[in-house]
Design an enzyme around this catalytic site. Structure first.
Site, short mmCIF file in Angstrom:
data_model
loop_
_atom_site.label_atom_id
_atom_site.label_comp_id
_atom_site.label_asym_id
_atom_site.label_seq_id
_atom_site.Cartn_x
_atom_site.Cartn_y
_atom_site.Cartn_z
N ASP A 127 41.55 -9.22 -101.86
CA ASP A 127 41.52 -9.39 -103.32
C ASP A 127 40.14 -9.90 -103.74
OD1 ASP A 127 42.50 -9.50 -105.96
OD2 ASP A 127 44.47 -10.14 -105.22
N THR B 223 56.09 -0.09 -101.67
CA THR B 223 56.71 -0.83 -102.78
C THR B 223 55.69 -1.71 -103.52
OG1 THR B 223 57.33 -2.63 -101.26
CG2 THR B 223 58.96 -0.88 -101.63
N LYS C 92 41.57 -5.40 -112.94
CA LYS C 92 42.27 -4.45 -112.08
C LYS C 92 42.36 -3.07 -112.74
CE LYS C 92 45.37 -7.14 -109.12
NZ LYS C 92 46.78 -7.33 -108.74
N ASP D 111 53.73 -4.02 -102.52
CA ASP D 111 53.90 -5.42 -102.17
C ASP D 111 52.55 -6.11 -102.13
OD1 ASP D 111 55.26 -7.77 -101.40
OD2 ASP D 111 56.71 -6.59 -100.25
N ASP D 112 52.57 -7.43 -101.87
CA ASP D 112 51.36 -8.24 -101.98
C ASP D 112 50.40 -8.05 -100.83
OD1 ASP D 112 51.94 -9.79 -104.47
OD2 ASP D 112 53.71 -10.34 -103.30
N GLY E 123 31.95 -12.42 -93.47
CA GLY E 123 32.18 -11.61 -94.65
C GLY E 123 31.15 -10.52 -94.83
N CYS F 134 41.66 -11.09 -112.72
CA CYS F 134 42.62 -10.02 -112.42
C CYS F 134 42.78 -9.03 -113.57
CB CYS F 134 43.97 -10.62 -112.06
SG CYS F 134 44.02 -11.29 -110.38
N ASP G 43 48.56 -14.11 -101.87
CA ASP G 43 49.30 -12.96 -101.33
C ASP G 43 49.99 -13.30 -100.01
OD1 ASP G 43 48.58 -11.35 -103.45
OD2 ASP G 43 46.89 -10.42 -102.42
#
Length: 359
Positions: free
Chosen positions: A81, A61, A34, A63-64, A151, A31, A104
Site C-alpha cells: 500500500d 474477493t 486509489k 481481500d486486504d 525498500g 487513499c 491490512d
C-alpha cells in the site's frame, strides 16, 4: 534501497524550502488517490494469475492481502500500500502511510513481521524531507513489532510513500472479508470522516483541532483491535480505507453472499465531518465510490452529508468486524478500552434483493 538509489538521492540539490506543503504537490490525498473500483475491476478482468493449492487467499474477493500457506501451522500474509501525502509534515506522512499498510495484516488476523519501503520523490526537493518520511514510517513499523528491511525508490513529480508488508497467521485463524454469516453483528473500530477532513485541511479550512484529531485517527495502529478480535468469534473482517465504509461493506456482503443492514444513526463520525461535508469539502473518491456501489444499495432517509461521509475514502481507517451477534456487546466493550469507542453499526442478514441497506 540499493547502492544506485542511494547515490541519486545524495545528488539531488536542496533547493526547496523546508516550509513546502506536501499536500500542494499532490492532486489527491491518501487513499482518495486509489483508482476507482469500477475501472480497477475492468483492468483486472481476465488476467491469468496462476494456481497453487497453498494460496489460501488471492484476488478473488478483493481481500486486504494475499495469504500463502507455509505449513500446517504458519501462513504468510503479503500486502502492499502506498499513496501521495494527505498531511504536510513529512514525519506524520510516513507514520500515516505505514499505519495504513500495516492495517491490512491486522485486518486478516495476522501479525506484521517484515516491511519494505516504497517511495517516490521529486527531483529538487530537499532529501531531508524524504528522510523524515522514512523515519516516520519506521517508527510505526517498530511500534508494530516488525522490522524495516529496506525498500525501493524512484523519481516522481508527486511524492508517494508506503510499505510492502509480510506477516504471519495460523492457517485456521485467518480473517477473510467474505465469510460473514447471517446473525452476525457489524462492529466498527474508528470514526469516519477522514477524507472529508483531510480535504478541508488541504483547502486550509479545517480547524487545528480537526487536523489534530484526524491525524490521531490515521496514526493509530489497528493492532489493539486485532489482539482483542482473536479472543472472539470473528467470522469476517476488513479495514475501511479507500473505498469508504459502504464500498468495503459491499465487498463483504457480495463475497459472503449475504445482505448487510447498517443503522446510519449508530455509525461513528468525527465531529467536524458534518460541517465540512455540508460545505462541499468532499474528496472526488467519494463520488467514485458512490458510482461503484450503484444499485446494490438502498438508502432510506439518510441525510446527504452523511451519505457523503459513508462513501468517503478513509486513510488508515478502522476495522469492520463481522462477529457472532451474541458476543457483540462484550466485544465492543473490550475494543473500547483502546483509543476509540467501538460501535455496533449493523447486522448481517440473509441475501435480499440488494446487498446493502442503510436506514
Amino acid at each position: 534501497m540499493n547502492k544506485h538509489e542511494e547515490n541519486w538521492l545524495e545528488d539531488i540539490p536542496l533547493t526547496v524550502p523546508e516550509c513546502v506543503r506536501l499536500t500542494e504537490l499532490a492532486d489527491s490525498c491518501g487513499c482518495a488517490a486509489k483508482l476507482e473500483p469500477r475501472l480497477l475491476a475492468g483492468v483486472l478482468e481476465g488476467i491469468c494469475r496462476g494456481e497453487d493449492e497453498n494460496l489460501l487467499v488471492g484476488a478473488e474477493t478483493s481481500d486486504d492481502g494475499a495469504i500463502y500457506r507455509i505449513n500446517d501451522q504458519v501462513a504468510m500474509i503479503q500486502t502492499l500500500d502506498f499513496f501521495p501525502p494527505m498531511v504536510d509534515d513529512p514525519w506524520d506522512f510516513g507514520r500515516v502511510a505505514a499505519a495504513n499498510a500495516l492495517s491490512d495484516i491486522y485486518a486478516m488476523g495476522g501479525e506484521p513481521k517484515v516491511a519494505l519501503n516504497i517511495a517516490a520523490f521529486p527531483s529538487g526537493l530537499d532529501t531531508g524531507i524524504l528522510k523524515k518520511i522514512l523515519e516516520g514510517g519506521a517508527s510505526k513499523v517498530l511500534e508494530a513489532g516488525a522490522v524495516m528491511a529496506g525498500g525501493h525508490t524512484i523519481r516522481d513529480k508527486t511524492p508517494k510513500y508506503g510499505l510492502s508488508v509480510s506477516g504471519f497467521v495460523h492457517p485456521d485463524r485467518i480473517w477473510k472479508n467474505c465469510s460473514a454469516r447471517p446473525g452476525d453483528a457489524l462492529v466498527l473500530t474508528k470514526p469516519l470522516g477522514v477524507g472529508v477532513i483531510n480535504t478541508a485541511v488541504k483547502a486550509r479550512l479545517a480547524s487545528s483541532e480537526a487536523a489534530d484529531e484526524v491525524l490521531r485517527v490515521m496514526t493509530t495502529l489497528n493492532r489493539f483491535a486485532r489482539d482483542v478480535g482473536t479472543e472472539f468469534s470473528v467470522h469476517a473482517c476488513t479495514d475501511v480505507t479507500g473505498f469508504g465504509l459502504l464500498g468495503h461493506a459491499l465487498e463483504m456482503a457480495i463475497g459472503s453472499r449475504v445482505s448487510i443492514r447498517l443503522a446510519a444513526s449508530q455509525i461513528p463520525v468525527l465531529p467536524w465531518a458534518r460541517e465540512y461535508a455540508s460545505m462541499g469539502l468532499v474528496p472526488v473518491g467519494a463520488y467514485r465510490n458512490r458510482e461503484f456501489v450503484g444499485t446494490k444499495i438502498r438508502l432510506h432517509q439518510v441525510e446527504e452529508w452523511l451519505q457523503d461521509v459513508l462513501f468517503d475514502p478513509q486513510t488508515s481507517g478502522g476495522l469492520l468486524f463481522s462477529v457472532a451477534g451474541e458476543e457483540a456487546e462484550e466485544f465492543c466493550r473490550r475494543l473500547s478500552e483502546g483509543e476509540f469507542p467501538a460501535v455496533r453499526i449493523g447486522q448481517v442478514e440473509e441475501k435480499q434483493d440488494v446487498s446493502l441497506l442503510v436506514e
